[in-house]
Design a protein around this motif. Structure first.
Motif, PDB file in Angstrom:
ATOM      1  N   UNK A   1       0.873  -1.137   0.108  1.00 51.84           N
ATOM      2  CA  UNK A   1      -0.097  -0.194   0.025  1.00 51.84           C
ATOM      3  C   UNK A   1       0.655   1.277  -0.018  1.00 51.84           C
ATOM      4  N   UNK A   2       2.031   1.118  -0.071  1.00 55.29           N
ATOM      5  CA  UNK A   2       3.036   2.285  -0.048  1.00 55.29           C
ATOM      6  C   UNK A   2       2.933   3.100   1.098  1.00 55.29           C
ATOM      7  N   UNK A   3       2.773   2.641   2.307  1.00 53.69           N
ATOM      8  CA  UNK A   3       2.681   3.434   3.601  1.00 53.69           C
ATOM      9  C   UNK A   3       4.053   3.586   4.335  1.00 53.69           C
ATOM     10  N   UNK A   4       4.822   3.137   3.923  1.00 50.71           N
ATOM     11  CA  UNK A   4       6.416   3.471   4.293  1.00 50.71           C
ATOM     12  C   UNK A   4       6.934   4.495   3.340  1.00 50.71           C
ATOM     13  N   UNK A   5       7.829   5.175   4.213  1.00 47.36           N
ATOM     14  CA  UNK A   5       8.942   6.232   3.302  1.00 47.36           C
ATOM     15  C   UNK A   5       9.852   5.180   2.486  1.00 47.36           C
ATOM     16  N   UNK A   6       9.501   5.363   1.266  1.00 47.41           N
ATOM     17  CA  UNK A   6      10.504   4.572   0.433  1.00 47.41           C
ATOM     18  C   UNK A   6      11.972   5.016   0.247  1.00 47.41           C
TER      19      UNK A   6
ATOM     20  N   UNK B   1      15.350   2.550   1.131  1.00 50.38           N
ATOM     21  CA  UNK B   1      16.545   2.532   0.149  1.00 50.38           C
ATOM     22  C   UNK B   1      17.659   3.044   0.490  1.00 50.38           C
ATOM     23  N   UNK B   2      17.402   3.917   1.729  1.00 52.86           N
ATOM     24  CA  UNK B   2      18.699   4.753   2.312  1.00 52.86           C
ATOM     25  C   UNK B   2      19.480   3.595   2.993  1.00 52.86           C
TER      26      UNK B   2
ATOM     27  N   UNK C   1      18.216  -1.146  -5.308  1.00 47.33           N
ATOM     28  CA  UNK C   1      19.401  -0.129  -4.766  1.00 47.33           C
ATOM     29  C   UNK C   1      20.795  -0.989  -4.445  1.00 47.33           C
ATOM     30  N   UNK C   2      21.889  -0.222  -4.607  1.00 45.10           N
ATOM     31  CA  UNK C   2      23.039  -1.055  -4.205  1.00 45.10           C
ATOM     32  C   UNK C   2      22.963  -1.326  -2.635  1.00 45.10           C
TER      33      UNK C   2
END
Length: 439
Positions: A412-417, A421-422, A437-438
């Motif tokens: 649902x894309x509820x997290x901070x993408x 990836x950071x 992401x590497x």
């Protein structure tokens, strides 16, 4: 002109203490009705007789705690002497093989009412049924016993998490066998809801409920169709849908997501079953249901492919109920049921977490229950299935460091993408699979 005074319908029987019957019992007791709840399951009766609802719904526990033994009474049968109104709220499931509705519970409820009550009792069908079922299944059993009957169809149209509010705020649709039945039905529900919608026939009222839910299923399927297409194009479905909807004066496109629950996963089939007998195949509704049913299977397959080598790997699944908002513990139509076979075939170990679903239920559906910290610590991939508020508030900056997680699939894309990836973890969602992401 003399207007016939309607009887006061205050002693009510509700047959079936599932979600529909339970919430209606609470709402009517709160409005001053004396409610006699009927169920055949001993465990349900034992729990309710102690004022403890067996189903989660905000506000229900407080109502049962206050009125059990005073306005709410539960038993395996209606009280001796009958009731003023008997409301049928039994389940009408569809079978897995042919998706045909099972109306045996409906028939049994009608037979019980016919045995205990009499023709002065108003009989209300609240269960979701195929068009024509009230007249074909319920009415004959009453007429055989009484010779005449007062019957209405008044469909339930609430959403989980808001049922007690919606039962008094939503318009109550009522269709009657005849004018007398309709007047009685309006009098009964006039004590519950401020707005009543009388319709001309039993069949009209039956179709109202099915039309509501099947329309919702179609709307959701379009958003899911967009997401499946953006996945193949490498685009972001949420960006497309946000731009499509922004200040545009047409119906909004729905956000992609899983479609389950006790209604949307079966009501299209109930409508289709009746339409088949009327020789109209309902192609749009069939296609929408197929799109929505294929989505969790597709996500499970994509998750396996994105993980790659699955040998010895673990996936942590967040959200086992069919939805996260409004929060529920309802497992009917849950996405995980369709996903588990793909995980088992890939040899993945499945860990599970849900704020409301119990450990024994998670195990029954193929997962090992763990808390959030333990799940992240043990997982190679995380799959967020529902948008429960607890998951929206996840602190990935504390959960991901030091873990072996290489993929977060946030349905649902509820997290901070960007936070995900950071930490060198790949972030994906429905219809959204940017480059890895590497790490």
């Amino acid at each position: 002109m003399v207007t016939e005074e309607l009887p006061e319908l205050r002693r009510v029987g509700i047959i079936g203490m599932g979600y529909v019957g339970l919430t209606l019992t609470a709402a009517m007791a709160d409005k001053g009705y004396q409610v006699h709840g009927v169920d055949t399951q001993p465990a349900v009766l034992d729990s309710l007789s102690q004022g403890r609802p067996h189903i989660f719904e905000p506000g229900i526990e407080d109502v049962f705690g206050e009125w059990t033994g005073r306005r709410i009474f539960v038993s395996n049968e209606l009280p001796e002497g009958g009731v003023d109104a008997a409301i049928i709220c039994v389940s009408t499931p569809v079978n897995e093989a042919g998706h045909e509705p099972y109306l045996g519970n409906l028939a049994a409820a009608a037979e019980h009412i016919a045995k205990v009550c009499g023709p002065e009792t108003l009989v209300v069908v609240r269960s979701t049924v195929p068009v024509g079922a009230t007249r074909a299944v319920v009415l004959p059993r009453l007429l055989d016993a009484w010779g005449s009957a007062r019957v209405v169809m008044a469909p339930e149209r609430t959403i989980q998490g808001q049922a007690l509010r919606e039962l008094v705020e939503l318009p109550q649709v009522v269709g009657g066998l005849d004018e007398e039945s309709l007047r009685l039905g309006l009098a009964l529900f006039g004590g519950l809801s401020a707005q009543l919608v009388p319709v001309s026939t039993l069949e009209t009222a039956e179709l109202v409920k099915l039309t509501n839910n099947c329309h919702t299923d179609v709307i959701y399927s379009f958003g899911n169709e967009v997401a499946r297409y953006t996945e193949s194009l490498g685009l972001d479905p949420l960006e497309v849908i946000r731009a499509t909807n922004l200040d545009y004066p047409r119906p909004d496109i729905a956000k992609p997501g899983y479609v389950g629950g006790g209604c949307l996963s079966k009501d299209p089939y109930i409508l289709i079953s009746g339409a088949d007998r009327a020789n109209y195949p309902l192609p749009l509704i069939r296609a929408a249901r197929q799109v929505n049913e294929e989505l969790p299977v597709h996500v499970a397959d994509r998750l396996v492919e994105l993980i790659g080598d699955t040998e010895g790997k673990t996936v942590f699944v967040l959200g086992w109920a069919y939805k996260g908002w409004p929060p529920t513990d309802d497992m009917r139509g849950t996405p995980i049921a369709a996903m588990t076979p793909a995980f088992e075939a890939a040899g993945l170990t499945v860990l599970g977490h849900d704020p409301l679903v119990g450990a024994e239920v998670i195990r029954r559906y193929g997962g090992e229950p763990v808390d959030l910290a333990a799940g992240f610590a043990a997982a190679d991939a995380v799959l967020v299935i529902t948008d429960h508020p607890q998951y929206r508030a996840l602190d990935v900056d504390s959960l991901l460091p030091g873990s072996n997680v290489t993929l977060v699939y946030d349905s649902w894309r509820v997290l901070d993408g960007s936070r995900v990836t950071g930490h060198g973890v790949r972030y994906a969602g429905l219809g959204y699979e940017p480059a890895e992401a590497g790490r």
